[in-house]
Structure formats: structure tokens, C-alpha cells
Enzyme design. Structure first.
Site, PDB file in Angstrom:
ATOM      1  N   HIS A   1     103.682 -21.931 -20.547  1.00  0.00           N
ATOM      2  CA  HIS A   1     104.414 -21.163 -21.556  1.00  0.00           C
ATOM      3  C   HIS A   1     105.243 -22.063 -22.488  1.00  0.00           C
ATOM      4  CE1 HIS A   1     108.409 -21.752 -19.703  1.00  0.00           C
ATOM      5  NE2 HIS A   1     107.716 -21.758 -18.565  1.00  0.00           N
TER       6      HIS A   1
ATOM      7  N   HIS B   1      94.580 -34.182 -27.648  1.00  0.00           N
ATOM      8  CA  HIS B   1      93.547 -33.952 -26.637  1.00  0.00           C
ATOM      9  C   HIS B   1      94.222 -33.906 -25.271  1.00  0.00           C
ATOM     10  CE1 HIS B   1      89.408 -35.358 -24.815  1.00  0.00           C
ATOM     11  NE2 HIS B   1      89.925 -34.317 -24.175  1.00  0.00           N
TER      12      HIS B   1
END
Length: 202
Positions: A127, A136
């Protein structure tokens, strides 16, 4: 849709599409004239800037710097994010255009993934995480709550980042590293606990 890039990363993106996203690949483009075929597709070697600016494209290249270079050089029209059907993405999360989310990845509530980024297989993005463009997150990496990751940074396979950490731009976090403190721009971090061993060139 066009895939720009005919490497192994492109194969995995084809797997995302084949998982049932409803997208169709018109052709695969690569400026390497020595690559002729990928997964049954004949490779087109003609790089036409006008086409790339008109047809939705995913830059299917794993290297963050090369992906950025191609996107900026050709001013590519980005396709919507491609998300594997086995990935779990919260309705309250946002994944930007040009990004790809691989099989088994989890992106939780209020997470934000920037353009042209890669969330690889089984990576966990918790979250309130913010990931800038051209980043990446490698397979199996765990990015816990409220972490920020700067442009172009690479989080290695199986790495873990504790909550609230700030990762600068163009940082490299090594495979299996455990990041316990903020990391400045361009740093290369390895180990548990993570330590800076050098800096990437700008």
C-alpha cells in the site's frame, strides 16, 4: 499494438497478452537485424518514427536506460498497462501506460506505478508505494508500505525494502538485499543489511 523489442522480456510480455488481456500484437519491431523471429512472429527491422507515434506501443526491453532512450528518441505512443491475469492489482492502485505487470505480482491499495515500468513475476508492491517511470521491480522482490522508488531504479530479485524508505533515482538494489534506510540517487546496494558499495554513472 506494437512490441518494440524481441528479447526474452518480449516473450514474457507475450505471456501477459496470452493470459487473456484482450490485446492483439500487430507486429514485433527490433532494430537488431540479426533477430528474425520470436514466438512465431517475424521481426520487423524498420523503425518508423511516424508509426510509433500513432500506434499504441509497449517497449519490450528489460534494461531501464535503453527503454527510456527508445521512448524519448521516438516519442512513442504508449499502450495502456499490460497486466497478467494472475496478477492481483487493487482497484485503488494505479499502473501507468507502457508498464507491464507479470504473473503472480501483487499491487496493493493506493500504490502508484509510473510509465514504462516493470513489475516482475511474484513481486509484491504494498500500500501507498510510489514507483517512478522506467523502474523495474524484479521477481520475488518485496516493497513494503509507503516506499518511494525513483526513476530508473532496479530492485533486484528477492530484495526486501522496509516501510517508509525512499529509494533515489537510477539506484540498483542487488538480488536478496534488505534495505533498512533511505538510499541516495545512483547508489548500488547489496547485502543484508543493505550497504552502498559504489555509485552508478549518471
Amino acid at each position: 499494438m506494437i512490441l518494440f523489442g524481441a528479447s526474452g522480456h518480449a516473450k514474457v510480455i507475450l505471456d501477459i497478452i496470452n493470459s487473456g488481456t484482450g490485446d492483439t500484437v500487430d507486429y514485433i519491431l527490433d532494430d537488431n537485424s540479426e533477430i528474425f523471429e520470436l514466438a512465431g512472429f517475424e521481426i520487423d527491422h524498420t523503425v518508423d518514427r511516424n508509426i510509433l507515434q500513432k500506434i499504441d506501443t509497449i517497449v519490450a526491453i528489460g534494461d531501464n536506460k535503453i527503454r527510456k532512450h527508445i521512448c524519448l528518441k521516438y516519442r512513442i505512443k504508449l499502450h495502456q498497462a499490460l497486466i497478467h491475469k494472475t496478477a492481483t492489482v487493487s482497484k485503488a492502485a494505479f499502473v501507468s501506460k507502457g508498464s507491464v505487470v507479470m504473473a503472480g505480482a501483487v499491487i496493493s491499495h493506493s500504490a502508484n506505478v509510473g510509465e514504462n515500468s516493470i513489475i516482475n513475476s511474484n513481486a509484491i508492491i504494498e500500500h501507498d508505494v510510489s514507483i517512478a517511470k522506467f523502474a523495474h521491480v524484479s521477481p520475488g522482490a518485496i516493497v513494503t508500505g509507503a516506499v518511494s522508488i525513483g526513476e530508473g531504479s532496479h530492485i533486484g530479485a528477492g530484495a526486501s525494502i522496509i516501510p517508509g524508505i525512499s529509494i533515489g533515482k537510477w539506484v540498483t538494489i542487488g538480488a536478496g538485499a534488505v534495505v533498512l534506510k533511505d538510499i541516495p540517487d545512483y547508489a548500488v546496494v547489496v547485502g543484508n543489511p543493505g550497504r552502498i558499495i559504489k555509485y552508478n554513472k549518471n
